[in-house]
Write an enzyme that holds these catalytic residues in place. Structure first.
Site, PDB file in Angstrom:
ATOM      1  N   SER A 150       0.652  -7.114  -0.859  1.00  0.00           N
ATOM      2  CA  SER A 150       2.021  -6.849  -1.298  1.00  0.00           C
ATOM      3  C   SER A 150       3.011  -7.170  -0.185  1.00  0.00           C
ATOM      4  CB  SER A 150       2.145  -5.400  -1.784  1.00  0.00           C
ATOM      5  OG  SER A 150       3.405  -5.158  -2.358  1.00  0.00           O
ATOM      6  N   LYS A 160      -6.885  -6.814  -5.132  1.00  0.00           N
ATOM      7  CA  LYS A 160      -6.822  -5.836  -6.214  1.00  0.00           C
ATOM      8  C   LYS A 160      -7.416  -6.436  -7.480  1.00  0.00           C
ATOM      9  CE  LYS A 160      -1.917  -6.968  -7.030  1.00  0.00           C
ATOM     10  NZ  LYS A 160      -0.536  -6.439  -7.057  1.00  0.00           N
ATOM     11  N   ASP A 308       8.925  -9.660  -3.136  1.00  0.00           N
ATOM     12  CA  ASP A 308       7.895  -9.513  -2.114  1.00  0.00           C
ATOM     13  C   ASP A 308       6.850 -10.617  -2.300  1.00  0.00           C
ATOM     14  OD1 ASP A 308       6.842  -8.470  -4.481  1.00  0.00           O
ATOM     15  OD2 ASP A 308       5.548  -7.072  -3.441  1.00  0.00           O
ATOM     16  N   GLU A 401      10.065   3.919  -8.192  1.00  0.00           N
ATOM     17  CA  GLU A 401      11.204   3.972  -7.280  1.00  0.00           C
ATOM     18  C   GLU A 401      11.075   2.947  -6.158  1.00  0.00           C
ATOM     19  OE1 GLU A 401       9.167   5.184  -3.848  1.00  0.00           O
ATOM     20  OE2 GLU A 401       8.599   5.464  -5.913  1.00  0.00           O
ATOM     21  N   SER A 402       9.873   2.378  -5.980  1.00  0.00           N
ATOM     22  CA  SER A 402       9.635   1.385  -4.928  1.00  0.00           C
ATOM     23  C   SER A 402       9.942  -0.036  -5.377  1.00  0.00           C
ATOM     24  CB  SER A 402       8.185   1.476  -4.449  1.00  0.00           C
ATOM     25  OG  SER A 402       7.289   1.332  -5.533  1.00  0.00           O
ATOM     26  N   LYS A 419       3.550  -4.888 -12.623  1.00  0.00           N
ATOM     27  CA  LYS A 419       4.940  -5.037 -12.215  1.00  0.00           C
ATOM     28  C   LYS A 419       5.311  -6.520 -12.160  1.00  0.00           C
ATOM     29  CE  LYS A 419       3.707  -2.613  -8.674  1.00  0.00           C
ATOM     30  NZ  LYS A 419       3.640  -1.869  -7.379  1.00  0.00           N
TER      31      LYS A 419
END
Length: 556
Positions: A150, A160, A308, A401-402, A419
């Site tokens: 990430s 992952k 990211d 929230e990230s 995401k």
């Protein structure tokens, strides 16, 4: 944590990782199974580590990949596996290692043409689309592995697993893979099958596929790309050297959009990055320090976007137009904007659809859902809690929230179950095109309606002994009646949305809340708080929270 004096400043040679040395350690260092820090450990987003620390080395990838193969066999998953990777230095090496194990075990691998980078949301959306019409238990279901740490610093690596539903693997799956992988490490890799990459590529089991086109061509199913085009929204993009860097111009060409990639550099040392708040190179698109380069360009475009390295997070930068709302948006603020906009601009979405948020996300979302008469699903930290709801079309939106989120297609069907930083960025452009307001201006409108949120997070060191006690915290052990002068209305150790343990505690009042939870990987505890009164009130919540937590842990 004190702000580093060079935060937001360009990196110097002394800040850069020695890539040849890092690669040498990947291949040569052997993890010590008697050292917990060098074992395979799956957190909320897979296994992460560093070759220098013997926590992300070739042996880890050999063991994890073989464990995934074993899990697939146990579950009867016989279809292909989509293999993605980001731009971190260790990703390419781990990618080759994974291919060698997968092919040796007879697994068909779907990889991007020319071994190019593949973002997390592209893998997830591909899995969802490929498995959409297959019956549960179909042996030809496909799944995926994504090699990425990430937004972590350049020296780190990560991997992952996404099962056939397309999202992050559930805790019981990662626990199984973790144990199996550690068993292989303890047995000095006995039982792991592997074939040299040159031989692997001659077997026909590596299927090089254009993964760009299916994803890009489907984007208008989830975002109103026509509205963005017709409004002539000028978009500036800084990929932060990440895996989506070659997608933006293809998206622009496919839909006729005005997109400028302001930084097209790919560098495994990420030497172009400004330093983050702690003085490290970290590709965190929610940090104003890591995004300092893009912030200097904000007035050149109608909207600027950053992501990211694996593209599961988003950063939204709005120009200053004289009415406030300019700069890098706080992730909580943008989640609130995205939710309110989607609930009022997706007429095909059923009113029964819930909105998912993690329990450390802003209560502004609660107020919006209450106003819009929509069910709120509050879950523990981790996007995995939204996977089933997105897959079954019972959750319209899930966000953290990230700065990570995903939502359904415009017709209410599943888009992806992980995401997706692309669609959150493009949604910001849709919001501007349709409403005439930047997301920053939209958020100001929400605060006028629902109140101003003051939100913060503090990471503090904690001993291993105290960290272990967090699981025993309860309403009784905390003994909280008042918080910053307000009556406590709820003390939670389980998430109200699904009853799952939160790994810590949350205390709520009518005017604010705090949540405390230990870090899964470091000797830290994370303290989140929010006030709808004032900045001073937020400080008082933090102060009271520290006293309550410290007193309760000492008593346990």
């Amino acid at each position: 944590m004190a702000l580093h004096p060079r935060a937001g400043k360009p990196a110097t040679q002394d800040d850069l990782v020695n890539i040849p040395k890092l690669m040498s350690h990947y291949y040569r260092r052997v993890p010590d199974q008697n050292n917990p820090a060098q074992k395979v450990t799956f957190g909320t987003s897979g296994h992460r580590g560093c070759a220098f620390d013997a926590s992300f080395n070739e042996q880890h990838i050999l063991a994890i990949t073989q464990a995934v193969v074993d899990y697939r066999k146990q579950q009867g998953i016989g279809g292909a596996l989509v293999l993605g990777m980001d731009t971190h230095a260790l990703s390419q090496a781990a990618y080759i290692t994974a291919i060698e194990v997968l092919v040796a075990n007879g697994v068909e691998v779907i990889a991007q043409l020319d071994d190019a980078f593949t973002p997390t949301p592209v893998v997830s959306q591909y899995l969802v689309a490929a498995n959409r019409n297959k019956a549960k238990g179909d042996p030809m279901m496909i799944d995926g592995l994504i090699i990425t740490p990430s937004h972590n610093p350049p020296k780190d690596g990560g991997i992952k697993y996404n099962p056939p539903h397309g999202g992050p693997a559930e805790a019981e799956i990662t626990a199984w893979i973790e144990q199996r992988a550690n068993d292989y490490l303890a047995a000095q890799l006995e039982g792991i099958r592997r074939v040299n990459i040159e031989i692997a590529l001659t077997t026909g089991r590596v299927k090089y596929t254009d993964l760009y086109l299916p994803y890009i061509a489907a984007l208008d199913q989830v975002v109103d790309m026509q509205a963005i085009r017709e409004a002539n929204i000028r978009i500036g993009v800084d990929p932060l050297g990440g895996s989506g860097i070659y997608y933006w111009q293809r998206i622009a060409a496919h839909y006729g959009l005005d997109i400028t990639v302001v930084n097209n550099t790919v560098d495994p040392a990420f030497a172009f990055m400004p330093l983050d708040k702690d003085g490290k190179i970290r590709m965190d698109c929610s940090s104003p320090y890591a995004m300092a380069g893009l912030l200097t360009r904000q007035q050149e475009f109608d909207l600027c976007l950053g992501n990211d390295p694996d593209y599961d997070r988003h950063g939204i930068v709005c120009p200053e137009r004289g009415q406030g709302g300019g700069g890098l948006m706080n992730p909580n603020h943008y989640l609130a904007v995205a939710i309110d906009y989607l609930l009022t601009h997706r007429p095909q979405w059923q009113e029964s659809l819930a909105v998912g948020k993690t329990l450390v996300s802003s209560a502004m979302i609660d107020r919006i859902c209450q106003h819009r008469a929509r069910q709120l699903l509050e879950v523990p930290v981790g996007f995995k809690w939204f996977v089933d709801g997105l897959a079954n079309q019972t959750i319209a939106f899930g966000g953290e929230e990230s700065a990570g989120a995903a939502f359904l297609q415009r017709d209410g069907q599943t888009w992806c179950t992980d995401k997706d930083g692309f669609i959150l960025g493009l949604l910001a452009a849709e919001i501007l095109a349709v409403t005439g307001m930047t997301p920053g201006e939209y958020y100001q409108q929400l605060t006028a309606q629902f109140g101003t949120s003051y939100y913060g997070r503090i990471d503090s060191p904690i001993s291993a002994k105290k960290k272990a006690k967090f699981a025993a915290l309860s309403a009784e052990s905390l003994g909280a009646d008042l918080l910053a002068g307000d009556k406590v209305t709820a003390v939670l150790t389980k998430a109200p949305g699904n009853g799952a343990a939160i790994g810590g505690i949350k205390v709520c009042t009518d005017n604010g809340w705090f949540a405390a939870r230990p870090s899964g990987t470091e000797a830290l505890f994370k303290l989140y708080a929010e006030s709808f009164v004032s900045e001073q009130h937020l400080k008082q919540i933090f102060a009271d929270a520290r006293i309550l937590i410290d007193t309760a842990l000492k008593a346990l």
